[in-house]
Design a protein around this motif. Structure first.
Motif, short mmCIF file in Angstrom:
data_model
loop_
_atom_site.label_atom_id
_atom_site.label_comp_id
_atom_site.label_asym_id
_atom_site.label_seq_id
_atom_site.Cartn_x
_atom_site.Cartn_y
_atom_site.Cartn_z
N ALA A 175 0.83 -1.20 0.00
CA ALA A 175 0.00 0.00 0.00
C ALA A 175 0.87 1.25 0.00
CB ALA A 175 -0.93 -0.01 1.22
N LYS A 176 2.05 1.16 0.61
CA LYS A 176 2.92 2.33 0.71
C LYS A 176 3.50 2.73 -0.64
CE LYS A 176 6.87 4.12 3.34
NZ LYS A 176 7.85 3.82 4.40
N THR A 177 4.03 1.76 -1.39
CA THR A 177 4.66 2.06 -2.67
C THR A 177 3.71 1.89 -3.86
OG1 THR A 177 5.43 -0.21 -3.04
CG2 THR A 177 6.85 1.25 -1.73
N ASN A 178 2.55 1.29 -3.62
CA ASN A 178 1.54 1.01 -4.64
C ASN A 178 1.92 -0.17 -5.54
OD1 ASN A 178 -1.02 1.52 -5.75
ND2 ASN A 178 -0.19 2.79 -7.38
N ASP A 179 2.97 -0.89 -5.22
CA ASP A 179 3.38 -2.03 -6.03
C ASP A 179 2.32 -3.13 -5.99
OD1 ASP A 179 5.73 -0.84 -6.74
OD2 ASP A 179 6.98 -1.94 -5.29
N GLY A 180 1.83 -3.50 -7.17
CA GLY A 180 0.94 -4.63 -7.32
C GLY A 180 -0.48 -4.43 -6.87
N VAL A 181 -0.83 -3.26 -6.37
CA VAL A 181 -2.16 -3.07 -5.76
C VAL A 181 -3.28 -3.14 -6.80
CG1 VAL A 181 -3.63 -1.48 -4.45
CG2 VAL A 181 -1.23 -1.77 -3.81
N SER A 182 -3.20 -2.32 -7.83
CA SER A 182 -4.27 -2.30 -8.84
C SER A 182 -4.42 -3.65 -9.51
CB SER A 182 -4.00 -1.23 -9.89
OG SER A 182 -4.11 0.07 -9.33
N ALA A 183 -3.31 -4.29 -9.86
CA ALA A 183 -3.37 -5.59 -10.53
C ALA A 183 -4.02 -6.64 -9.64
CB ALA A 183 -1.95 -6.03 -10.92
N ALA A 184 -3.73 -6.60 -8.34
CA ALA A 184 -4.31 -7.58 -7.42
C ALA A 184 -5.82 -7.40 -7.30
CB ALA A 184 -3.66 -7.46 -6.04
N PHE A 185 -6.28 -6.15 -7.17
CA PHE A 185 -7.72 -5.89 -7.11
C PHE A 185 -8.39 -6.34 -8.40
CE2 PHE A 185 -6.91 -2.94 -3.56
CZ PHE A 185 -8.04 -3.16 -2.77
N GLU A 186 -7.81 -5.97 -9.52
CA GLU A 186 -8.45 -6.27 -10.81
C GLU A 186 -8.51 -7.76 -11.07
OE1 GLU A 186 -6.28 -3.87 -13.57
OE2 GLU A 186 -6.98 -1.99 -12.65
N GLU A 187 -7.49 -8.51 -10.63
CA GLU A 187 -7.52 -9.96 -10.79
C GLU A 187 -8.69 -10.56 -10.02
OE1 GLU A 187 -4.65 -13.89 -10.18
OE2 GLU A 187 -4.27 -12.08 -9.02
N CYS A 188 -8.86 -10.15 -8.77
CA CYS A 188 -9.94 -10.68 -7.93
C CYS A 188 -11.31 -10.31 -8.49
CB CYS A 188 -9.82 -10.16 -6.51
SG CYS A 188 -8.39 -10.71 -5.61
N PHE A 189 -11.49 -9.04 -8.80
CA PHE A 189 -12.80 -8.57 -9.23
C PHE A 189 -13.17 -9.14 -10.60
CE2 PHE A 189 -12.37 -4.45 -6.52
CZ PHE A 189 -12.56 -5.21 -5.38
N SER A 190 -12.21 -9.24 -11.50
CA SER A 190 -12.49 -9.80 -12.83
C SER A 190 -12.92 -11.26 -12.71
CB SER A 190 -11.25 -9.69 -13.73
OG SER A 190 -10.91 -8.33 -13.97
N LEU A 191 -12.25 -12.03 -11.85
CA LEU A 191 -12.62 -13.43 -11.65
C LEU A 191 -14.00 -13.54 -11.05
CD1 LEU A 191 -11.96 -16.43 -11.71
CD2 LEU A 191 -10.70 -16.14 -9.56
N ALA A 192 -14.31 -12.69 -10.07
CA ALA A 192 -15.63 -12.74 -9.44
C ALA A 192 -16.73 -12.37 -10.42
CB ALA A 192 -15.66 -11.80 -8.24
N ILE A 193 -16.50 -11.35 -11.24
CA ILE A 193 -17.50 -10.95 -12.24
C ILE A 193 -17.73 -12.07 -13.23
CG2 ILE A 193 -17.92 -9.37 -14.17
CD1 ILE A 193 -16.38 -7.23 -12.49
N SER A 194 -16.65 -12.73 -13.67
CA SER A 194 -16.78 -13.84 -14.61
C SER A 194 -17.61 -14.98 -14.01
CB SER A 194 -15.39 -14.35 -15.00
OG SER A 194 -15.48 -15.50 -15.82
N ARG A 195 -17.34 -15.29 -12.75
CA ARG A 195 -18.09 -16.37 -12.09
C ARG A 195 -19.57 -16.03 -11.94
NH1 ARG A 195 -14.49 -18.78 -7.05
NH2 ARG A 195 -12.75 -19.58 -8.29
N ARG A 196 -19.84 -14.80 -11.57
CA ARG A 196 -21.24 -14.41 -11.38
C ARG A 196 -21.98 -14.38 -12.71
NH1 ARG A 196 -22.91 -11.66 -7.11
NH2 ARG A 196 -24.92 -12.02 -8.11
#
Length: 239
Positions: A190-211
């Motif tokens: 969270a401090k450096t922002n490394d990997g944050v957006s990609a991690a959120f988008e991976e989770c949300f994209s998978l959840a949207i696909s499943r739903r």
């Protein structure tokens, strides 16, 4: 205060106004609130401990290059009185609104957690570089399964504070051990922002696909036309 309905019916994907429910879970001081703020507001702040839970709302929109991948659009609410940043414009018919719950990590609030991850679409379990944070996760995963017996959410395991060296080698061993128990795994900061957006988008994209797949399956089942049974001369079934 404002009351929120956690029932599954509120988060259906069909029609306009599609919604998902995501929940942050984990030990106190692992940085859940900092990740919450980093993704929604785009900045870093050392946050005070969450009391109860905070709610943020973000609209996810399909990527122009890959329609199965969703990225952050408009941030609707930050969960406090601050003004959310303005996101990109998009076709509202394609947007999926995600309710992100940031839950407290203190033990005294643990009895409230099932209310938040019951019927969730995404559960993000966060640890840092400490053994205490890792020790909390097995109980959380078991509780998620108990509260969602018919349909498990997308479960993510993130190690926050990836810019720091873990306190113990056991942290890395724990992440490897539990990699088979989760759908998504990431090291973020969270401090450096490394990997944050990609991690959120991976989770949300998978959840949207499943739903979306679940809605398609339900629609196909409801559209199924059963053959009429032959009738005998007296009107009874000729079985």
């Amino acid at each position: 205060g404002q009351q929120f309905n956690h029932d599954r019916q509120e988060f259906r994907m069909s029609g306009r106004g599609k919604k998902l429910k995501a929940v942050f879970l984990g030990h106190v001081d692992v940085g859940k609130s900092s990740l919450f703020r980093r993704y929604l507001n785009g900045d870093f702040e050392v946050m005070t401990n969450t009391v109860g839970a905070a709610l943020g709302l973000v609209e996810m929109v399909p990527s122009r290059h890959d329609p199965t991948r969703y990225a952050k659009g408009n941030v609707v609410s930050m969960g406090d009185n601050s003004s959310p940043p303005r996101g990109s414009s998009h076709n509202s018919a394609d947007a999926v609104r995600v309710q992100i719950w940031d839950t407290a990590g203190q033990e005294q609030y643990s009895s409230l957690l099932p209310m938040y991850f019951r019927n969730a679409d995404v559960c993000i379990c966060v640890v840092d570089g400490t053994e205490a944070a890792c020790d909390r996760i097995p109980g959380i995963l078991e509780a998620i399964e108990d509260e969602n017996p018919s349909r498990l959410p997308v479960i993510a395991l993130w190690r926050n504070k990836g810019d720091l060296v873990p306190d113990s080698e056991r942290v890395g061993e724990f992440l490897e051990e539990y990699s088979g128990h989760v759908d998504c795994r990431a090291v973020v900061s969270a401090k450096t922002n490394d990997g944050v957006s990609a991690a959120f988008e991976e989770c949300f994209s998978l959840a949207i696909s499943r739903r979306q797949q679940a809605d398609d399956d339900a629609k196909a089942e409801s559209d199924l036309i059963l053959p009429e049974m032959p009738q005998s001369d007296n009107g009874a079934c000729a079985c």
